[in-house]
Scaffold this active site. Structure first.
Site, PDB file in Angstrom:
ATOM      1  N   ASP A   8      15.816  70.191  49.449  1.00  0.00           N
ATOM      2  CA  ASP A   8      16.945  69.946  48.552  1.00  0.00           C
ATOM      3  C   ASP A   8      16.452  70.202  47.123  1.00  0.00           C
ATOM      4  OD1 ASP A   8      15.462  67.699  47.907  1.00  0.00           O
ATOM      5  OD2 ASP A   8      17.041  66.250  48.372  1.00  0.00           O
ATOM      6  N   HIS A   9      17.272  69.847  46.139  1.00  0.00           N
ATOM      7  CA  HIS A   9      16.900  70.094  44.738  1.00  0.00           C
ATOM      8  C   HIS A   9      15.619  69.348  44.354  1.00  0.00           C
ATOM      9  CE1 HIS A   9      19.580  66.694  45.158  1.00  0.00           C
ATOM     10  NE2 HIS A   9      19.067  66.163  44.052  1.00  0.00           N
ATOM     11  N   CYS A  64      12.206  66.905  50.700  1.00  0.00           N
ATOM     12  CA  CYS A  64      13.182  66.260  49.821  1.00  0.00           C
ATOM     13  C   CYS A  64      12.401  65.307  48.925  1.00  0.00           C
ATOM     14  CB  CYS A  64      14.293  65.576  50.611  1.00  0.00           C
ATOM     15  SG  CYS A  64      13.777  64.211  51.679  1.00  0.00           S
ATOM     16  N   GLY A  65      13.051  64.330  48.320  1.00  0.00           N
ATOM     17  CA  GLY A  65      12.320  63.424  47.438  1.00  0.00           C
ATOM     18  C   GLY A  65      11.281  62.612  48.187  1.00  0.00           C
ATOM     19  N   THR A  66      11.688  62.079  49.321  1.00  0.00           N
ATOM     20  CA  THR A  66      10.804  61.199  50.099  1.00  0.00           C
ATOM     21  C   THR A  66      10.383  61.781  51.443  1.00  0.00           C
ATOM     22  OG1 THR A  66      12.722  60.199  51.134  1.00  0.00           O
ATOM     23  CG2 THR A  66      11.880  59.128  49.124  1.00  0.00           C
ATOM     24  N   MET A  70      15.500  63.948  55.083  1.00  0.00           N
ATOM     25  CA  MET A  70      15.349  65.183  55.867  1.00  0.00           C
ATOM     26  C   MET A  70      14.995  64.859  57.312  1.00  0.00           C
ATOM     27  SD  MET A  70      15.950  68.019  54.316  1.00  0.00           S
ATOM     28  CE  MET A  70      15.785  69.028  52.826  1.00  0.00           C
ATOM     29  N   HIS A  97      -0.250  63.936  69.844  1.00  0.00           N
ATOM     30  CA  HIS A  97       0.406  62.969  70.735  1.00  0.00           C
ATOM     31  C   HIS A  97       1.924  63.106  70.795  1.00  0.00           C
ATOM     32  CE1 HIS A  97      -3.075  59.806  70.945  1.00  0.00           C
ATOM     33  NE2 HIS A  97      -3.481  61.040  71.193  1.00  0.00           N
ATOM     34  N   ARG A 132      -0.659  62.802  79.546  1.00  0.00           N
ATOM     35  CA  ARG A 132       0.137  61.570  79.457  1.00  0.00           C
ATOM     36  C   ARG A 132       1.086  61.591  78.260  1.00  0.00           C
ATOM     37  NH1 ARG A 132      -4.742  60.682  77.342  1.00  0.00           N
ATOM     38  NH2 ARG A 132      -5.007  59.376  75.500  1.00  0.00           N
ATOM     39  N   HIS A 133       0.711  62.361  77.232  1.00  0.00           N
ATOM     40  CA  HIS A 133       1.572  62.429  76.055  1.00  0.00           C
ATOM     41  C   HIS A 133       2.840  63.237  76.356  1.00  0.00           C
ATOM     42  CE1 HIS A 133      -1.659  60.514  73.996  1.00  0.00           C
ATOM     43  NE2 HIS A 133      -2.489  61.489  74.344  1.00  0.00           N
TER      44      HIS A 133
HETATM   45  C1  RB5 Z   1      18.107  63.078  46.575  1.00  0.00           C
HETATM   46  O1  RB5 Z   1      18.414  62.364  45.429  1.00  0.00           O
HETATM   47  C2  RB5 Z   1      17.224  62.245  47.475  1.00  0.00           C
HETATM   48  O2  RB5 Z   1      17.977  61.219  48.031  1.00  0.00           O
HETATM   49  C3  RB5 Z   1      16.588  63.114  48.545  1.00  0.00           C
HETATM   50  O3  RB5 Z   1      15.777  64.066  47.945  1.00  0.00           O
HETATM   51  C4  RB5 Z   1      15.696  62.415  49.562  1.00  0.00           C
HETATM   52  O4  RB5 Z   1      14.695  61.690  48.937  1.00  0.00           O
HETATM   53  C5  RB5 Z   1      16.412  61.652  50.584  1.00  0.00           C
HETATM   54  O5  RB5 Z   1      15.842  61.057  51.509  1.00  0.00           O
END
Ligand code: RB5
Length: 146
Positions: A8-9, A64-66, A70, A97, A132-133
C-alpha cells in the site's frame, strides 16, 4: 523464483527497495505505484494472493505499515499461508514448518536494510520440511471454509 510483490502507500518506498533486493529473481509488481495516494491494502493483498494460488508466481511478498493488514487479507484467499515476519528465525521456521507462501513485512516496523534483506533471502531459500509438518499444514488448510 518468480515473486509477486505489492504494497500500500505506507509500504511503497520499502517495496521499491525490496524489488532491488530481489534482483536475482523475477519480480512481478502488482502496485501500488506511489506513496502519495492513500490506497486500501486488501486490494493489493488480493492481487498477490491470487498470483500465488494460481501458480502464476511461486511466492508473494506484501508490504504495508505493519504487515498485519496485508496478512489478514491475504489469508482470506484459499491456499494462502501468509505470515508477518520481522526476524530471520521466524522467516526460516515459517518455511520449514508452515510452508508459508506469502511474506508480509511492515515498513513502519523494519527498515529496508540488511536485516530485511536477510529475512527475505532466508524466506525464499528455505525449503519446507514436509513429513509431520505436512500433516499439520494440511490440517490448517482443511480449516478453510470451516
Ligand atoms: C495504512 O494506514 C495502514 O493501516 C496499513 O499500512 C497497514 O499498517 C495495515 O495493517
Amino acid at each position: 523464483m518468480k515473486v509477486a510483490v505489492a504494497s500500500d502507500h505506507r509500504g511503497y518506498e520499502f517495496k521499491k527497495k525490496l524489488c532491488r533486493m530481489l534482483s536475482e529473481h523475477t519480480v512481478v509488481d502488482y502496485g501500488t505505484n506511489n506513496a502519495a495516494e492513500s490506497v486500501d491494502y486488501p486490494d493489493y493483498a488480493l492481487r498477490v494472493a491470487r498470483a500465488v494460488v494460481s501458480k502464476e508466481c511461486d511466492r508473494g511478498i506484501l508490504v504495508c505499515g505493519t504487515g498485519l493488514g496485508m496478512s489478514l487479507a491475504a489469508n482470506k484467499v484459499r491456499g494462502v499461508r501468509a505470515v508477518v515476519v520481522h526476524d530471520v528465525f521466524s522467516a526460516e521456521m515459517s518455511r520449514r514448518h508452515n510452508d508459508s507462501n506469502v511474506l508480509c513485512l511492515g515498513a513502519d516496523v523494519i527498515s529496508p536494510g540488511a536485516m530485511a534483506s536477510k529475512i527475505v533471502q532466508v524466506w525464499l531459500d528455505t525449503p519446507f520440511e514436509g513429513e509431520r509438518h505436512a500433516r499439520r499444514v494440511k490440517k490448517i488448510m482443511d480449516l478453510e471454509g470451516s
